[in-house]
Write an enzyme that holds these catalytic residues in place. Structure first.
Site, PDB file in Angstrom:
ATOM      1  N   CYS A  22      -2.132   9.398   2.848  1.00 61.85           N
ATOM      2  CA  CYS A  22      -1.715   8.859   1.548  1.00 61.85           C
ATOM      3  C   CYS A  22      -2.760   9.082   0.464  1.00 61.85           C
ATOM      4  O   CYS A  22      -2.424   9.144  -0.719  1.00 61.85           O
ATOM      5  CB  CYS A  22      -1.380   7.369   1.665  1.00 61.85           C
ATOM      6  SG  CYS A  22      -2.765   6.344   2.214  1.00 61.85           S
ATOM      7  N   GLU A  42       5.347  13.154  -4.007  1.00 67.98           N
ATOM      8  CA  GLU A  42       4.149  13.255  -3.193  1.00 67.98           C
ATOM      9  C   GLU A  42       4.402  14.256  -2.070  1.00 67.98           C
ATOM     10  O   GLU A  42       5.432  14.206  -1.400  1.00 67.98           O
ATOM     11  CB  GLU A  42       3.798  11.883  -2.611  1.00 67.98           C
ATOM     12  CG  GLU A  42       2.514  11.873  -1.811  1.00 67.98           C
ATOM     13  CD  GLU A  42       2.158  10.480  -1.287  1.00 67.98           C
ATOM     14  OE1 GLU A  42       1.070  10.347  -0.692  1.00 67.98           O
ATOM     15  OE2 GLU A  42       2.973   9.539  -1.462  1.00 67.98           O
ATOM     16  N   GLU A  53       0.870  -1.178   0.000  1.00 61.88           N
ATOM     17  CA  GLU A  53       0.000   0.000   0.000  1.00 61.88           C
ATOM     18  C   GLU A  53       0.906   1.226   0.000  1.00 61.88           C
ATOM     19  O   GLU A  53       1.489   1.579   1.022  1.00 61.88           O
ATOM     20  CB  GLU A  53      -0.914  -0.015   1.229  1.00 61.88           C
ATOM     21  CG  GLU A  53      -1.872  -1.189   1.273  1.00 61.88           C
ATOM     22  CD  GLU A  53      -2.894  -1.163   0.154  1.00 61.88           C
ATOM     23  OE1 GLU A  53      -3.073  -0.093  -0.473  1.00 61.88           O
ATOM     24  OE2 GLU A  53      -3.519  -2.207  -0.114  1.00 61.88           O
TER      25      GLU A  53
END
Length: 453
Positions: free
Chosen positions: A241, A329, A207
């Site tokens: 996330c 990110e 993940e």
């Protein structure tokens, strides 16, 4: 590490975990342990992040209780043998699929939601009948210690245990042989985990993350769209996330959108003292985020304080895909806004980056909605909403490509830790001759006829 793993393998080989009631009992025990230690869990996460009791319950503990309730309710259905058609070729016979646990599992948790992202996959592993070694992130030290204490005081380490430590301990764990590895974290570390797992051909669920876009069209409900965007972006101070990483907004509503962003952010009064804003996890991540801030492009916010690890909710405008803030990110309270003129242009921009974990679309147009869902590949997402898809246990959660491998939540989590064993059960009272020698033209003709049925 070897002693812990050997103890768990020996326990798994007793087949105790294959009993459904045993699993339900362990899940209930975990729920009770969490409930009885909520004060400890609140205190620990506040020390690490300044995360409030409300946010800790709403974004972490409540989801774990929901997972446990769902697993205990549905586990008999998920674990039952499933009969499937056999076909005339194998008549007479019956065929079925038996779900069986993989064995000794390693769960490596993430730091940004330390309870949820550690215990949620552990819950799935227990429901599926595995033993669990949990390695929480070492960055929020207090939450890691709290989790270790709770598990140590309530579970046999041969069944469920926590290994504390940093990079060295994780590396040592990854050298061992597991039957399943579940990792939540960055793509960079995910590659390391994947490589280590390959040495033993261990199945993995990764993940990860990525730059999750939010596309805002000119015909959206602007006020509601901005309200939901601001909530999803600045929840956990952007350390989520599946937070919207950047916004693509139609050029015609850019200024209205920016003004509404400012109004909404100010109305929320984000601050430590208001229990609705968190510290950045550490100085390393604080410094990384500050480097993304271009003073010339800040529309709102931009204040920082390294001592308290505070970064004000910040909106950047006139951003291009070449800017520093678009190179990785963000994982913090910084929202870049990029304009587009056609939906095709917006889609092309998103598709120029690796496949994201999430994608959000704010529009009243079914045509645009369908076009985006068809032409952009991403892990999961929402229409006219952010983040909340993670709360639906019926939606498998996971990434694709650089944003992850595999998924979990609800039955998908059970499947992530399960092998589905296929069985054909055939009696001996009838044995068709067609497959045996000699291979005559008649048998071939008969074979062709049967295969067409």
């Amino acid at each position: 590490m070897k002693e812990i793993i050997n103890a768990q393998r020996n326990f798994f080989n007793t087949h105790a975990t294959k009993d459904i009631q045993f699993r339900r009992t362990q899940l209930k025990k975990l729920q009770q342990a969490l409930e009885q230690n909520e004060a400890l869990l609140h205190e620990a996460i506040y020390k690490d992040f300044k995360k409030s009791e409300f946010d800790n319950y709403s974004t972490e503990l409540s989801l774990l209780y929901k997972d446990i309730k769902e697993a205990r309710k549905m586990i008999y259905k998920w674990a039952r043998k499933e009969s499937v058609p056999t076909g005339i070729l194998n008549f007479p016979a019956s065929s079925y699929i038996i779900p069986e646990p993989l064995g000794v599992s390693l769960v490596i948790g993430a730091w940004n939601y330390p309870y949820q992202l550690s215990f949620a996959p552990a819950i799935a592993a227990i429901a599926a009948g595995n033993t669990v070694i949990l390695k929480p992130s070492e960055l929020p030290t207090n939450t890691a210690t709290a989790m270790s204490k709770i598990v140590r005081e309530n579970f046999d380490p041969a069944f469920f245990t926590v290994v504390e430590g940093g990079v060295e301990e994780t590396q040592e764990l990854l050298k061992q042989k597991f039957d399943k590895i579940f990792f939540t974290g960055s793509t960079t570390v995910g590659k390391i985990v994947y490589k280590a797992a390959a040495e033993n051909l261990t199945p993995v669920t990764l993940e990860l993350g990525g730059k999750s876009p939010a596309i805002v069209t000119e015909n959206c409900n602007l006020k509601v769209s901005v309200k939901r965007l601001v909530w999803g972006k600045f929840l956990n101070s952007g350390q989520t996330c599946i937070a919207p990483d950047y916004v693509l907004v139609h050029k015609s509503i850019e200024q209205k959108f920016l003004n509404q962003l400012k109004i909404e952010i100010e109305s929320q009064h984000f601050a430590f003292e208001n229990d609705n804003f968190l510290q950045i996890i550490n100085n390393k991540n604080f410094d990384r985020l500050v480097k993304m801030l271009d003073p010339q492009k800040i529309f709102y916010g931009g204040e920082t304080n390294r001592e308290s690890r505070y970064i004000q909710p910040t909106v950047m405008q006139n951003v291009s895909f070449d800017d520093a803030v678009m190179q990785e990110e963000i994982f913090g309270p910084i929202l870049p806004v990029i304009t587009y003129e056609t939906i095709e242009e917006a889609i092309a921009k998103v598709n120029s980056l690796p496949k994201p974990l999430s994608c959000y679309v704010f529009t009243k147009s079914n045509t645009i909605k369908k076009k985006i869902l068809r032409e952009i590949s991403f892990g999961g997402g929402a229409i006219n909403e952010t983040v909340m898809h993670i709360t639906n246990e019926n939606l498998p959660f996971g990434g694709v490509g650089f944003s992850g491998i595999g998924n979990y939540h609800g039955e998908a989590g059970f499947k992530a830790f399960t092998h589905y064993k296929s069985i054909m059960d055939k009696p001996t009272w009838f044995d068709p001759f067609i497959k045996y020698y000699p291979h005559t033209s008649f048998r071939l003709k008969l074979m062709r006829w049967i295969m067409k049925l």
